[in-house]
Design a protein around this motif. Sequence first.
Motif, PDB file in Angstrom:
ATOM      1  N   GLU A 129       9.183   5.265  -9.599  1.00  0.00           N
ATOM      2  CA  GLU A 129       8.967   3.935  -9.034  1.00  0.00           C
ATOM      3  C   GLU A 129       8.455   3.977  -7.602  1.00  0.00           C
ATOM      4  O   GLU A 129       8.154   2.930  -7.020  1.00  0.00           O
ATOM      5  CB  GLU A 129      10.269   3.126  -9.093  1.00  0.00           C
ATOM      6  N   GLN A 130       8.378   5.163  -7.015  1.00  0.00           N
ATOM      7  CA  GLN A 130       7.862   5.254  -5.648  1.00  0.00           C
ATOM      8  C   GLN A 130       6.383   4.875  -5.636  1.00  0.00           C
ATOM      9  O   GLN A 130       5.613   5.284  -6.508  1.00  0.00           O
ATOM     10  CB  GLN A 130       8.028   6.669  -5.110  1.00  0.00           C
ATOM     11  N   PRO A 131       5.964   4.106  -4.642  1.00  0.00           N
ATOM     12  CA  PRO A 131       4.561   3.685  -4.576  1.00  0.00           C
ATOM     13  C   PRO A 131       3.576   4.850  -4.607  1.00  0.00           C
ATOM     14  O   PRO A 131       2.533   4.769  -5.255  1.00  0.00           O
ATOM     15  CB  PRO A 131       4.494   2.924  -3.246  1.00  0.00           C
ATOM     16  N   LYS A 132       3.912   5.939  -3.905  1.00  0.00           N
ATOM     17  CA  LYS A 132       2.958   7.054  -3.863  1.00  0.00           C
ATOM     18  C   LYS A 132       2.842   7.732  -5.229  1.00  0.00           C
ATOM     19  O   LYS A 132       1.763   8.197  -5.597  1.00  0.00           O
ATOM     20  CB  LYS A 132       3.349   8.061  -2.784  1.00  0.00           C
ATOM     21  N   LEU A 133       3.932   7.789  -5.996  1.00  0.00           N
ATOM     22  CA  LEU A 133       3.858   8.366  -7.337  1.00  0.00           C
ATOM     23  C   LEU A 133       3.101   7.452  -8.280  1.00  0.00           C
ATOM     24  O   LEU A 133       2.318   7.900  -9.117  1.00  0.00           O
ATOM     25  CB  LEU A 133       5.265   8.630  -7.871  1.00  0.00           C
ATOM     26  N   LYS A 134       3.312   6.152  -8.148  1.00  0.00           N
ATOM     27  CA  LYS A 134       2.554   5.206  -8.975  1.00  0.00           C
ATOM     28  C   LYS A 134       1.063   5.342  -8.700  1.00  0.00           C
ATOM     29  O   LYS A 134       0.244   5.325  -9.624  1.00  0.00           O
ATOM     30  CB  LYS A 134       3.019   3.780  -8.680  1.00  0.00           C
ATOM     31  N   ARG A 192       0.834  -1.196   0.000  1.00  0.00           N
ATOM     32  CA  ARG A 192       0.000   0.000   0.000  1.00  0.00           C
ATOM     33  C   ARG A 192       0.875   1.255   0.000  1.00  0.00           C
ATOM     34  O   ARG A 192       1.828   1.339   0.765  1.00  0.00           O
ATOM     35  CB  ARG A 192      -0.904   0.042   1.234  1.00  0.00           C
ATOM     36  N   PRO A 193       0.583   2.260  -0.834  1.00  0.00           N
ATOM     37  CA  PRO A 193       1.305   3.535  -0.768  1.00  0.00           C
ATOM     38  C   PRO A 193       1.034   4.225   0.561  1.00  0.00           C
ATOM     39  O   PRO A 193      -0.090   4.158   1.090  1.00  0.00           O
ATOM     40  CB  PRO A 193       0.715   4.345  -1.925  1.00  0.00           C
ATOM     41  N   PHE A 251       6.809  15.019 -12.872  1.00  0.00           N
ATOM     42  CA  PHE A 251       7.676  14.701 -11.743  1.00  0.00           C
ATOM     43  C   PHE A 251       9.001  14.170 -12.272  1.00  0.00           C
ATOM     44  O   PHE A 251       9.091  13.744 -13.435  1.00  0.00           O
ATOM     45  CB  PHE A 251       7.015  13.662 -10.824  1.00  0.00           C
ATOM     46  N   PRO A 252      10.070  14.185 -11.462  1.00  0.00           N
ATOM     47  CA  PRO A 252      11.363  13.680 -11.911  1.00  0.00           C
ATOM     48  C   PRO A 252      11.307  12.182 -12.216  1.00  0.00           C
ATOM     49  O   PRO A 252      10.652  11.417 -11.507  1.00  0.00           O
ATOM     50  CB  PRO A 252      12.297  13.958 -10.722  1.00  0.00           C
ATOM     51  N   VAL A 276      -0.228   8.589 -10.330  1.00  0.00           N
ATOM     52  CA  VAL A 276      -0.332   8.469 -11.788  1.00  0.00           C
ATOM     53  C   VAL A 276      -1.550   7.638 -12.177  1.00  0.00           C
ATOM     54  O   VAL A 276      -2.310   8.010 -13.086  1.00  0.00           O
ATOM     55  CB  VAL A 276       0.949   7.849 -12.375  1.00  0.00           C
ATOM     56  N   GLU A 277      -1.751   6.522 -11.507  1.00  0.00           N
ATOM     57  CA  GLU A 277      -2.898   5.675 -11.825  1.00  0.00           C
ATOM     58  C   GLU A 277      -4.214   6.399 -11.560  1.00  0.00           C
ATOM     59  O   GLU A 277      -5.172   6.276 -12.332  1.00  0.00           O
ATOM     60  CB  GLU A 277      -2.825   4.371 -11.023  1.00  0.00           C
ATOM     61  N   THR A 278      -4.263   7.167 -10.479  1.00  0.00           N
ATOM     62  CA  THR A 278      -5.480   7.916 -10.167  1.00  0.00           C
ATOM     63  C   THR A 278      -5.738   8.995 -11.209  1.00  0.00           C
ATOM     64  O   THR A 278      -6.877   9.211 -11.645  1.00  0.00           O
ATOM     65  CB  THR A 278      -5.374   8.556  -8.770  1.00  0.00           C
ATOM     66  N   VAL A 279      -4.678   9.691 -11.630  1.00  0.00           N
ATOM     67  CA  VAL A 279      -4.821  10.718 -12.667  1.00  0.00           C
ATOM     68  C   VAL A 279      -5.338  10.101 -13.961  1.00  0.00           C
ATOM     69  O   VAL A 279      -6.231  10.658 -14.612  1.00  0.00           O
ATOM     70  CB  VAL A 279      -3.467  11.426 -12.919  1.00  0.00           C
TER      71      VAL A 279
END
Length: 320
Positions: free
Chosen positions: A281-286, A90-91, A275-276, A289-292
């Motif tokens: 690969e960070q869970p919170k960024l993934k 989980r993020p 984002f950079p 992105v999926e939510t967007v």
Amino acid sequence: MDGTFDGLPAFLAVANHKSFTAAAAGMGVSPTAMSQKIKLLEQRLGVVLFQRTTRRVSLTEAGANLFARLKPALTEVEDALAALGDYRGRPSGRLRITAPRTSGAWLLPPLVTRMGEQYPELSVEICLDDAFIDLVASGFDAGIRLGDAIEKDMVRVPMTKQSAWSIVGAPSYLARAGRPRKPEELLRHHAIRQRMITTGVVYRWELERQGKPMTIDVPGTVVVNDIGLMVALALEGAGLAYVPDEAIADAVAEGRLERVLEPFVTPGPGFCLYFPARMQEQPKLKALVETVKRMRDDLLAGVRGATPKTKTTSGASRSK
């Protein structure tokens, strides 16, 4: 390395809160204990880090410099700890996002709501700022800006199609000054002009006639750098304003503002999440992105959270 980091968590807490009392509460210690930690740190480093009065706490020049250099490092540590969420599936942790004021106020509420529903262990912090922000230096995980304003080395995730803009004026202004029928007539009008935060340049209105671009330097005695203020001035009849549609939707629907020269106003680029690359690969960024992507698909399909007719910019301006 023993003792190298002693007192640094206390320093960062006080610097963030601008208060010994609030910092102490956050760390679960007494204000006296917090003050002692800072005193010992200052003695060890040989510099004064805070200016203290009975009413406020502020950083000295040395303290501000230390804070500016430690804050990105703290973000890295927080990200490293948050990355452990991979092992839990989980993020988690804190997600910091920057966006322009007007557009962020429109785009972010449905996004944040969905993130909260799907990832309750993830906290979201938002900063609305029309200036273009250096994500890494400012400690942000991601930003939202118009696609043409994003640096090439950033990962981009499209959020909207083309943005929509309009030239508008109050009925009182149009009754007094007349309604322009072609771009050249703008030179006889008054504009509420916009100084672009990112460049400091006063924006020249970008129009199009029969597929050919044209720019008009519309005269005006008022220059501002905020879309909301531009709209407020237009509502008062101060002149014409060139603004994003989401900022004027209600005023136009209610007849308090009227569009002019619509055939000559062109769409702008769409908004992107960015984002950079090293952070993707960070869970919170993934998760972000999926939510967007899911939200974008719903918006384009006219499902939940459909967008108003839009046209917005890299910040407060329509820079190309």
